[in-house]
Design an enzyme around this catalytic site. Structure first.
Site, PDB file in Angstrom:
ATOM      1  CE  LYS A  67       3.815  16.450  13.279  1.00 14.89           C
ATOM      2  NZ  LYS A  67       4.253  15.925  11.971  1.00 14.89           N
ATOM      3  CB  SER A 142       8.100  16.659  12.173  1.00 12.60           C
ATOM      4  OG  SER A 142       6.944  16.368  11.404  1.00 12.60           O
ATOM      5  CB  SER A 166       6.885  13.929   9.392  1.00 10.07           C
ATOM      6  OG  SER A 166       7.915  14.843   9.150  1.00 10.07           O
TER       7      SER A 166
END
Lengths: 483, 475
Positions: A67, A142, A166
């Site tokens: 990420k 996210s 997320s």
């Protein structure tokens, strides 16, 4: 196709020299580019990843995604924000360092809602991430790019972070596994903070065992993170036996019962019915599942408590983004104008809105009423869940109100996501509980998921139960088949 | 009617602590002329960094809290204090307000030999900001100072004159130095104060709003600040020359005045909240026991002892406690049994005189208390004169030889039978002179003394020589 295999299978093939690391990496990069064109999943694709060779470690030589909010030395780490659009860290996050030591291979940085603030995958600096099962749908966020890429089979796993849901929500929307371990099990050093007391590192995979393997390699006490704890006596991978005698789960009536929702959509009805069916399946396979009741009033506070606490901490955590030391320098007369310009141009409107909320609840005259009260209610909720964990090994609940939402119906903002069904995963962050989402079916050809959350430090038990439940269904290792 | 007004002062004293590393990072805590040399990613707030509390600094903070008789918390918390400024990389400073190291303390200090008491509101541990340097059209930032541990001691508004405030600060600086918690070097900016000043009437009622003067950095500037504010506020209050408001000001060294920074209306809301990355930090009773044992006898107590028990002069007592090493040296002399007054004289005159020549430390001084005792003992049993003593003291330092060595060479011959035999022999060999002496040439006595000194190379005890000579010649 190789990267759709599990970590154990890939490792065996590498050891037996049936495949090479180059085969895996090349395929991964090829798929990355393909997915970037169709779904916009990445912040940055690495052209020539380093290969440190294959060892006994299950992760050695296997590509993975990171990420964009993890610091990766000499690799662009933007947090999907324009405030850090050219930021290349000179040090690795502790979790990355550990995976480097395992000879795992980073092939790309995945797109995310800017700094993790957002649950849609639509606020990345590189644009909207699309769901690989249906490009008109969102992935949720996210950890949008990570979920998208793992579901597409770019690699067996990608790293995520989870402040509210997320990791676990996009995992459900993309038909994969999302696991966030107990708070402090994985060091947060070098991971861009959103709300420090709620932030967790974790992983997205296509099966439970892979999640255990990856977290075994990421976890551990870290002298750079005072909130980490010693988990050297825990081996998640080896704890997975599928043995679930005397295990007890519960679900919450006020969340799972369709009668709680006025005018439910067809998708919601199917989702909850599917969940009930899966509960029956679980019961008939040796795990006791009880229905319990929690005061609705308390449940209804979850979303606001989350907004107040996460926005307050976020506005503080992101005060270092001034463009003075790193990031593009703002324009203007004098340093304050330059800071203002950097932040005005750099942040998306969503983040700015949250900063305003965060500042408001922290103001001297508001702190008691909003921030301190939110902290108190957080404690009440956690106490309630702690009570459940005295009797149960975990709480099992459906994730979200159905499958991934349409991108043109972008209503999943903080203000509108008020139903407890959409927000209950945040309780896992309030308490720092180990929490895992696994796929549990399809609605309109789109995946949905269920979540199991257990008590702090009991990760091995939670994963073992999840592994058992996963084995009762047919969604293990599934790859997105685009419509 | 003339109102009787007095100034009321409260202090917030910041002092940089000694430590190997910074308070929340592994960056080196050491003064450096080279900018941005002692820094870690944490000190510059790169994304993803986390604070790690320096346990050593916590112990030093607890030590100071214990000296200040504070209630020490069982679980310490840290808080974030938010404001944007180029010297503050994170956009907030980690400090303590919710649960600081210690609260509700006091400390005694002395002013013109009178013991006074300062009440302490709290003492807390925090981090310093980077150092800014402003040129004519640009500014530089030196992050060496970012994250240096600071202890802030907050007093009640308990001082009624600039003199009291300065005496308190001088005493605090000495405590920091005696405990080795800090060098407390005001020249290097290691001590900085926020000074809160207002006026009160005879009934101790405040008549002017509180004025805070920020970041004043030397004792003379603090003194001047208080004197200036006292004058300004009195004038404004009595003659209505300006409206007094609660405000923050700064001291301007050039004009020796204070200048308004902001009033209460635009006071900063620091939006404090508990730092989530530092879990509650336990201060165990074992740790406190260990810390208390490390506290040496403090300067005020030593001074009282010198004055009241040893009957030293105020001047000598003040000289001796100026520095812990000197006071320790002196105490060691007393422990060895050297006379208290004599020891004080030797230390304050000869030894300090010697040390001042090249600014050297008494720790490296060649004449240890044991050597000093050799010299002083010899004076006291009349084997050397005080003039000889000073000579031996000097020679010993130059040659790096124990005073004892010179005492052997230098020792007077006071052995009576030896002298008597020698004198008898000399007189027998000079019978003519003896007769002349007895006939009235009394100045020949000195001739005989000279002969004795010649034979003994000047070491014969002169008094004894004269006595024996008198006896032998007049027999």
């Amino acid at each position: 196709m190789l990267n759709h295999l599990s970590i154990e299978e890939l490792h065996q093939k590498l050891i037996k020299k049936e495949i090479t690391v180059e085969d895996l990496v090349n395929e991964s990069i090829k798929l990355s580019k393909e997915l970037q064109d169709s779904c916009n999943a990445f912040d940055f694709i690495i052209e020539n990843p380093k290969n440190y060779g294959v060892t006994d470690n299950l992760l050695s030589g296997i590509p993975y995604g990171v990420k964009a909010n993890y610091s990766t030395k000499n690799i662009l780490s933007s947090g999907s924000s324009n405030t850090l659009k050219d930021y290349v860290p000179f040090f690795d996050a502790t979790a990355i360092k550990k995976l480097n030591d395992a000879h795992a291979i980073i092939v790309n940085k995945t797109a995310m809602d800017e700094f993790g603030m957002g649950g849609t995958g639509t606020t990345c600096r590189t644009g909207t991430v699309k769901n690989p099962w249906d490009n008109t749908r969102m992935t949720a966020g996210s950890s949008a790019g990570s979920a998208c890429a793992v579901a597409y089979g770019v690699y067996p796993y990608a790293l995520g972070t989870d402040t509210g849901d997320s990791i676990r929500k996009p995992a459900a929307y993309c038909g994969i596994v999302g696991y966030k371990p107990t708070y402090g099990m994985i060091s947060r050093y070098g991971v861009f903070p959103f709300a420090s007391s709620l932030d967790h590192c974790g992983v997205l995979t296509r099966n439970v065992k892979d999640a255990a393997i990856v977290v075994d390699n990421m976890k551990g006490i870290d002298e750079n993170d005072m909130t980490t704890w010693n988990s050297s006596n825990i081996n998640l991978y080896k704890s997975i036996t599928g043995e679930v005698n005397n295990k007890k789960l519960c679900y919450i009536k006020e969340i799972c019962d369709i009668s709680n929702y006025d005018n439910p959509s067809d998708e919601l009805v199917s989702h909850l019915n599917n969940f009930k069916e899966k509960i029956e399946l679980i019961r008939s396979n040796g795990i006791e599942v009880d229905e319990v009741s929690i005061d609705k009033k308390l449940l209804n506070t979850v979303a606001s408590v989350y907004v107040v606490l996460s926005c307050a901490e976020a506005t503080s955590n992101m005060s270092n983004l001034t463009g003075i030391i790193f990031g593009p320098k703002g324009e203007g007369e004098g340093v304050f104008d330059q800071i203002k310009d950097h932040r005005t141009k750099g942040f998306s409107p969503l983040i700015k809105r949250r900063f305003v909320i965060g500042s408001y609840v922290l103001q001297r005259e508001n702190q008691e009423r909003y921030f301190k009260n939110a902290q108190r209610v957080r404690r009440l909720i956690v106490d309630e869940w702690d009570k459940l964990f005295k009797k149960y090994d975990g709480v099992i609940l459906p994730v979200g109100s159905g499958p991934a939402k349409k991108l043109d119906d972008d209503s999943n903002t903080l203000a509108n996501g008020t139903t407890i069904l959409e927000e209950h995963l945040q309780i896992g962050n309030f308490g720092g509980f180990p929490s895992i989402t696994i796929p549990d079916g399809f609605i309109n050809n789109l995946p949905v998921g269920l979540n199991i959350t257990g008590k702090r430090y009991d990760d091995a038990n939670v994963l073992n139960i999840a592994y058992k439940i996963e084995s009762l269904m047919d969604y293990k290792n599934q790859i997105a088949e685009r419509k | 009617m003339e109102e009787k007004l007095h100034v009321v002062i409260g202090l917030e004293m910041h002092c940089e602590l000694k430590s190997n590393s910074k308070v929340f990072s592994t960056g080196k805590n050491s003064y450096s002329d080279t900018a941005n040399e002692n820094i870690s990613p944490v000190d510059m707030a790169f994304p993803g960094i986390l604070p790690v509390l320096n346990k050593y600094s916590v112990e030093e903070a607890c030590k100071m809290a214990s000296i200040l008789h504070c209630d020490i918390t069982k679980y310490m918390l840290f808080d974030r204090k938010h404001y944007f400024y180029p010297d503050l990389p994170k956009g907030y400073q980690i400090t303590q307000c919710t649960r600081p190291v210690g609260i509700n303390g006091y400390i005694e200090y002395d002013l013109s030999n009178e013991i006074k008491r300062a009440d302490i509101t709290d003492i807390h541990l925090e981090e310093d900001a980077a150092a800014l340097d402003h040129m004519h059209n640009t500014s530089t930032i030196d992050y060496n100072r970012a994250g240096v541990p600071l202890l802030e001691v907050v007093t009640e508004p308990c001082f009624r004159s600039a003199e009291e405030a300065i005496a308190f600060l001088e005493n605090m600086i000495k405590i920091y130095q005696y405990t080795n918690i800090s060098d407390a070097d005001t020249k290097r900016g290691q001590v900085r104060c926020d000074v809160n000043i207002s006026l009160a009437n005879e009934n101790n009622e405040y008549v002017t709003p509180r004025v805070e003067v920020k970041n004043v950095n030397s004792l003379s500037n603090i003194y001047n600040t208080i004197k200036y504010e006292e004058k300004r506020q009195k004038n404004a209050y009595l003659n209505h020359t300006e409206e007094l408001v609660q405000e923050t000001r700064r001291y301007d060294e050039e004009s020796n005045t204070t200048i308004r920074m902001r009033t209460k209306v635009d006071a900063i809301d620091y939006k404090y909240f508990v730092e989530p990355n530092i879990p509650p930090y336990e201060i165990s009773s074992d740790l406190l026991d260990k810390i208390t044992k490390e506290i040496p006898e403090l300067p005020l107590s030593r001074k009282q002892r010198y004055l009241n028990e040893y009957n030293l002069t105020l001047e000598d007592a003040n000289t001796l406690i100026k520095n812990k090493e000197i006071s320790d040296y002196y105490d060691e002399c007393i422990k060895l049994g050297i006379d208290k007054i004599q020891a004080a004289n030797w230390v304050t005159v000869n030894i300090l005189g010697e040390l001042n020549k090249d600014n050297s430390s008494i720790k490296d001084f060649y004449i240890t208390p044991i050597y000093l005792k050799q010299i002083i003992d010899s004076i006291n049993n009349n084997t050397i004169s005080s003039k000889q003593a000073k000579e031996i003291f000097n020679k010993s330092i130059v040659d790096k030889k124990e005073p004892k060595e010179y005492l052997k060479e230098n020792a007077q011959i006071s052995d009576e039978s030896y002298l008597r035999d020698l004198i008898n022999k000399i007189v027998e060999n000079n019978l003519e002179q003896k007769q002349a002496y007895l006939n009235g040439r009394t100045n020949l006595f000195d001739y005989f003394v000279g002969q004795v000194m010649k034979e003994t190379k000047g070491k014969a005890n002169p008094n004894m020589t004269k006595e024996i000579l008198n006896e032998v010649l007049n027999k």
